[in-house]
Design a protein around this motif. Sequence first.
Motif, mmCIF file in Angstrom:
data_model
loop_
_atom_site.group_PDB
_atom_site.id
_atom_site.type_symbol
_atom_site.label_atom_id
_atom_site.label_comp_id
_atom_site.label_asym_id
_atom_site.label_seq_id
_atom_site.Cartn_x
_atom_site.Cartn_y
_atom_site.Cartn_z
ATOM 1 N N SER A 116 0.828 -1.209 0.000
ATOM 2 C CA SER A 116 0.000 0.000 0.000
ATOM 3 C C SER A 116 0.862 1.259 0.000
ATOM 4 O O SER A 116 0.516 2.259 -0.629
ATOM 5 C CB SER A 116 -0.905 0.032 1.230
ATOM 6 O OG SER A 116 -1.768 -1.064 1.224
ATOM 7 N N LEU B 270 -1.205 4.258 -1.601
ATOM 8 C CA LEU B 270 -2.504 4.269 -0.914
ATOM 9 C C LEU B 270 -2.343 4.710 0.540
ATOM 10 O O LEU B 270 -3.301 5.139 1.172
ATOM 11 C CB LEU B 270 -3.146 2.879 -0.951
ATOM 12 C CG LEU B 270 -3.618 2.369 -2.312
ATOM 13 C CD1 LEU B 270 -4.145 0.959 -2.205
ATOM 14 C CD2 LEU B 270 -4.698 3.288 -2.863
ATOM 15 N N LEU C 179 -1.545 -1.966 -9.013
ATOM 16 C CA LEU C 179 -1.774 -2.860 -7.878
ATOM 17 C C LEU C 179 -2.775 -3.932 -8.281
ATOM 18 O O LEU C 179 -3.783 -3.649 -8.907
ATOM 19 C CB LEU C 179 -2.314 -2.025 -6.709
ATOM 20 C CG LEU C 179 -2.481 -2.667 -5.343
ATOM 21 C CD1 LEU C 179 -1.191 -3.280 -4.841
ATOM 22 C CD2 LEU C 179 -2.972 -1.621 -4.340
ATOM 23 N N PHE D 161 -4.986 -7.243 -6.707
ATOM 24 C CA PHE D 161 -5.426 -7.762 -5.419
ATOM 25 C C PHE D 161 -5.656 -9.265 -5.478
ATOM 26 O O PHE D 161 -5.619 -9.876 -6.528
ATOM 27 C CB PHE D 161 -6.739 -7.093 -4.997
ATOM 28 C CG PHE D 161 -6.740 -5.608 -5.121
ATOM 29 C CD1 PHE D 161 -6.206 -4.811 -4.127
ATOM 30 C CD2 PHE D 161 -7.282 -5.001 -6.242
ATOM 31 C CE1 PHE D 161 -6.226 -3.429 -4.233
ATOM 32 C CE2 PHE D 161 -7.297 -3.613 -6.363
ATOM 33 C CZ PHE D 161 -6.764 -2.841 -5.349
ATOM 34 N N THR E 67 -11.407 -8.108 -8.520
ATOM 35 C CA THR E 67 -12.185 -6.872 -8.481
ATOM 36 C C THR E 67 -12.410 -6.262 -9.863
ATOM 37 O O THR E 67 -12.047 -5.128 -10.133
ATOM 38 C CB THR E 67 -11.579 -5.786 -7.548
ATOM 39 O OG1 THR E 67 -10.168 -5.725 -7.755
ATOM 40 C CG2 THR E 67 -11.866 -6.051 -6.108
ATOM 41 N N LEU E 68 -13.041 -7.061 -10.720
ATOM 42 C CA LEU E 68 -13.519 -6.507 -11.986
ATOM 43 C C LEU E 68 -14.889 -5.895 -11.717
ATOM 44 O O LEU E 68 -15.627 -6.374 -10.865
ATOM 45 C CB LEU E 68 -13.643 -7.619 -13.024
ATOM 46 C CG LEU E 68 -12.354 -8.391 -13.297
ATOM 47 C CD1 LEU E 68 -12.605 -9.474 -14.321
ATOM 48 C CD2 LEU E 68 -11.256 -7.464 -13.761
ATOM 49 N N LEU E 69 -15.207 -4.825 -12.448
ATOM 50 C CA LEU E 69 -16.506 -4.190 -12.245
ATOM 51 C C LEU E 69 -17.564 -5.027 -12.952
ATOM 52 O O LEU E 69 -17.474 -5.258 -14.160
ATOM 53 C CB LEU E 69 -16.469 -2.757 -12.797
ATOM 54 C CG LEU E 69 -15.382 -1.893 -12.154
ATOM 55 C CD1 LEU E 69 -15.351 -0.513 -12.775
ATOM 56 C CD2 LEU E 69 -15.574 -1.804 -10.648
ATOM 57 N N LEU F 22 -11.520 0.952 -19.185
ATOM 58 C CA LEU F 22 -11.689 1.974 -18.146
ATOM 59 C C LEU F 22 -10.328 2.405 -17.581
ATOM 60 O O LEU F 22 -10.078 3.591 -17.359
ATOM 61 C CB LEU F 22 -12.596 1.451 -17.035
ATOM 62 C CG LEU F 22 -12.846 2.408 -15.860
ATOM 63 C CD1 LEU F 22 -13.438 3.726 -16.337
ATOM 64 C CD2 LEU F 22 -13.762 1.771 -14.831
ATOM 65 N N ALA F 23 -9.433 1.406 -17.391
ATOM 66 C CA ALA F 23 -8.084 1.747 -16.914
ATOM 67 C C ALA F 23 -7.380 2.643 -17.933
ATOM 68 O O ALA F 23 -6.681 3.587 -17.571
ATOM 69 C CB ALA F 23 -7.279 0.485 -16.652
ATOM 70 N N LEU G 283 -8.870 6.193 -17.679
ATOM 71 C CA LEU G 283 -8.414 6.937 -16.499
ATOM 72 C C LEU G 283 -6.941 7.312 -16.623
ATOM 73 O O LEU G 283 -6.441 8.158 -15.885
ATOM 74 C CB LEU G 283 -8.663 6.123 -15.229
ATOM 75 C CG LEU G 283 -10.149 5.920 -14.906
ATOM 76 C CD1 LEU G 283 -10.342 4.992 -13.725
ATOM 77 C CD2 LEU G 283 -10.832 7.263 -14.637
ATOM 78 N N ARG H 207 -5.526 -5.485 -17.190
ATOM 79 C CA ARG H 207 -5.812 -4.134 -16.709
ATOM 80 C C ARG H 207 -4.569 -3.490 -16.108
ATOM 81 O O ARG H 207 -4.336 -2.290 -16.261
ATOM 82 C CB ARG H 207 -6.944 -4.194 -15.675
ATOM 83 C CG ARG H 207 -7.398 -2.827 -15.201
ATOM 84 C CD ARG H 207 -8.613 -2.922 -14.322
ATOM 85 N NE ARG H 207 -8.346 -3.722 -13.144
ATOM 86 C CZ ARG H 207 -9.307 -4.169 -12.333
ATOM 87 N NH1 ARG H 207 -10.569 -3.909 -12.595
ATOM 88 N NH2 ARG H 207 -9.005 -4.882 -11.280
ATOM 89 N N GLN I 41 -2.492 0.034 -17.356
ATOM 90 C CA GLN I 41 -2.078 1.185 -16.561
ATOM 91 C C GLN I 41 -0.702 1.680 -16.983
ATOM 92 O O GLN I 41 -0.266 2.725 -16.547
ATOM 93 C CB GLN I 41 -2.056 0.837 -15.076
ATOM 94 C CG GLN I 41 -3.435 0.720 -14.481
ATOM 95 C CD GLN I 41 -3.336 0.409 -12.996
ATOM 96 O OE1 GLN I 41 -3.463 -0.734 -12.577
ATOM 97 N NE2 GLN I 41 -3.084 1.426 -12.208
#
Lengths: 266, 280
Positions: free
Chosen positions: A71, A76, A92, A94, A98-100, A111-112, A115, A159, A163
Amino acid sequence: MTVTENEARPAPGARPEPVAHGGVRLTGVTKVFGRGATATTALQDVDLDVRPGEFVTIVGASGCGKSTLLSLVAGLEQVTTGTLEVGGRVALMFQEATLLPWLTAAQNVALALKLRGVARAERTPQAHALLERVRLGAYADKRPHELSGGMRQRVALARVLAQDASVVCMDEPLGALDAMTRDHMHDEIERVAGEAGLTVLFVTHNVREAVRLGDRAVLMGSSPGRVVHTEHIDLPRPRRMEDPEVARRAGSLTAALREDVARHVG
Amino acid sequence: MSVDTATRPVEPPADTAARSRALSALWAGTWPKVGAVVAFVAIWQAVVLSGWRPEFVLPAPLTVAQTLGDLVREPEFWQAIGTTLRRALVGFAFAIAIGTVVGIAVSRFRPVRAAIGSLITGLQTMPSIVWFPLAILLFGLNEQAITFVVILGAAPSIANGIISGIDHVPPAFTRLGTVLGAGSVDLYRHFVIPAALPSYVAGLNQGWAFAWRSLMAGELLVIIEAKPSLGSRLSFAQDFNNAPELIAYMVVILVLGMLADTVFSSQSRRMRRRRGLAVD
Ligand SMILES: Nc1ncnc2c1ncn2[C@@H]1O[C@H](COP(=O)(O)OP(=O)(O)OP(=O)(O)O)[C@@H](O)[C@H]1O
Ligand SMILES: [Mg+2]
């Protein structure tokens, strides 16, 4: 480059040169959560110097501050004292992918990209190309619930690539996968990280996995969290979890880990 | 039997097969409803035949159906539906705007939550008809009084839907947003709002139900002579002891309410299915 310096401390033997692109350097990093009676020292005086492109695996007992370390590197959390230098953008990954759930695999990757500021017209083709790189081209339009756990982690990997980070922190990313899928993901992560020249900080509970993947395995001790042992793993690649040499190195790491756990339980 | 039977394809053409599958799915969803309506009408007819109440008070289903058949040929009937639906939509639109803004404010700003968080739930439990005396004092016997109460009936549910949706956004999603470099606007736009959407739609659905109830109460209480509405027609039917027309209007009100509910629940089912959530 990001430099966090909360307390100017004269570094022993002064290190003038800044960290290289893709490098990570922690110098005397201490992280305290909370204050007063409830304060927890999660990390104490941690020194770690990671070369660009190096694959560092981190093992240690539960609660020894591995996630905290990641973190900090990912920005973070802020270090309490000490210096943290990171050469470039950090991604990062996990334990859960944690896919939407309202987006398709390709839209999650796109989306990445968005952003990160990639132009609209380029996002879709780039997202598809990234999914190709993790061999999921055929699943671009599937939604997360239509994918297996391993596929979801591969989308998460795509993803991470989206980034365009130079450093990737992975917090037990394969902890929830079965052994077969995990072995496959080892190959995949190794290949993708190699191709992109990524620096990887990879936390795991599995010592053998740490030896299988790492150029270097860092063993952390608890109460307070600190680095107690570093193992340079100069075994040739490709390696396999079943290799006897991997098992032997894992054995010596496990012994060191047991020692640390025994000191705190016993 | 003719000889060309053997040369015909055994399977029907693909699009026919798909159509018949869709039809059978439609039928599977429809027949229980049709059955319920048939059973209800049968019981109704039985009660009428038992002579429990005279026919001019409790008319037979067929009488009501004939009345309804006559009504749909009158322009006033469609005018009444038009007025009522317009009021419902205008009130509901205001309620959406107000409920959404208030809901976001409560979920975002701690003092706002402390100030009005529990008040919203309190308002939700308050029967909206108790607002009418005040509304009539404030606005008089007119359209604004009705709209005012429709908004007060619907907005709390909508606000609560968005508040609980935002409160229950998995922290992993907001963490992911931060890791991907989203600023606070992007965090709301791409992570928080979409994650809260199912709860928001549930709030809209409930808000619509409250809006519809408040509107019917309002139209029965606030009768504006110049503007026939479903409520005022219902009230006139009672004044003239016209039981068939009264029940016919009740049927219309029920069907309109059910249609709206179908729209909301099919939307919410579609959304849940796309996200891989359980669909009842
Ligand atoms: N946000 C926080 N607030 C307070 N204490 C924290 C916070 N995050 C971590 N800690 C504490 O810091 C210590 C290290 O936690 P951390 O999650 O980094 O451990 P870990 O090595 O990742 O453990 P595990 O292997 O179980 O994931 C623990 O004692 C934990 O209670
Ligand atoms: Mg952890």
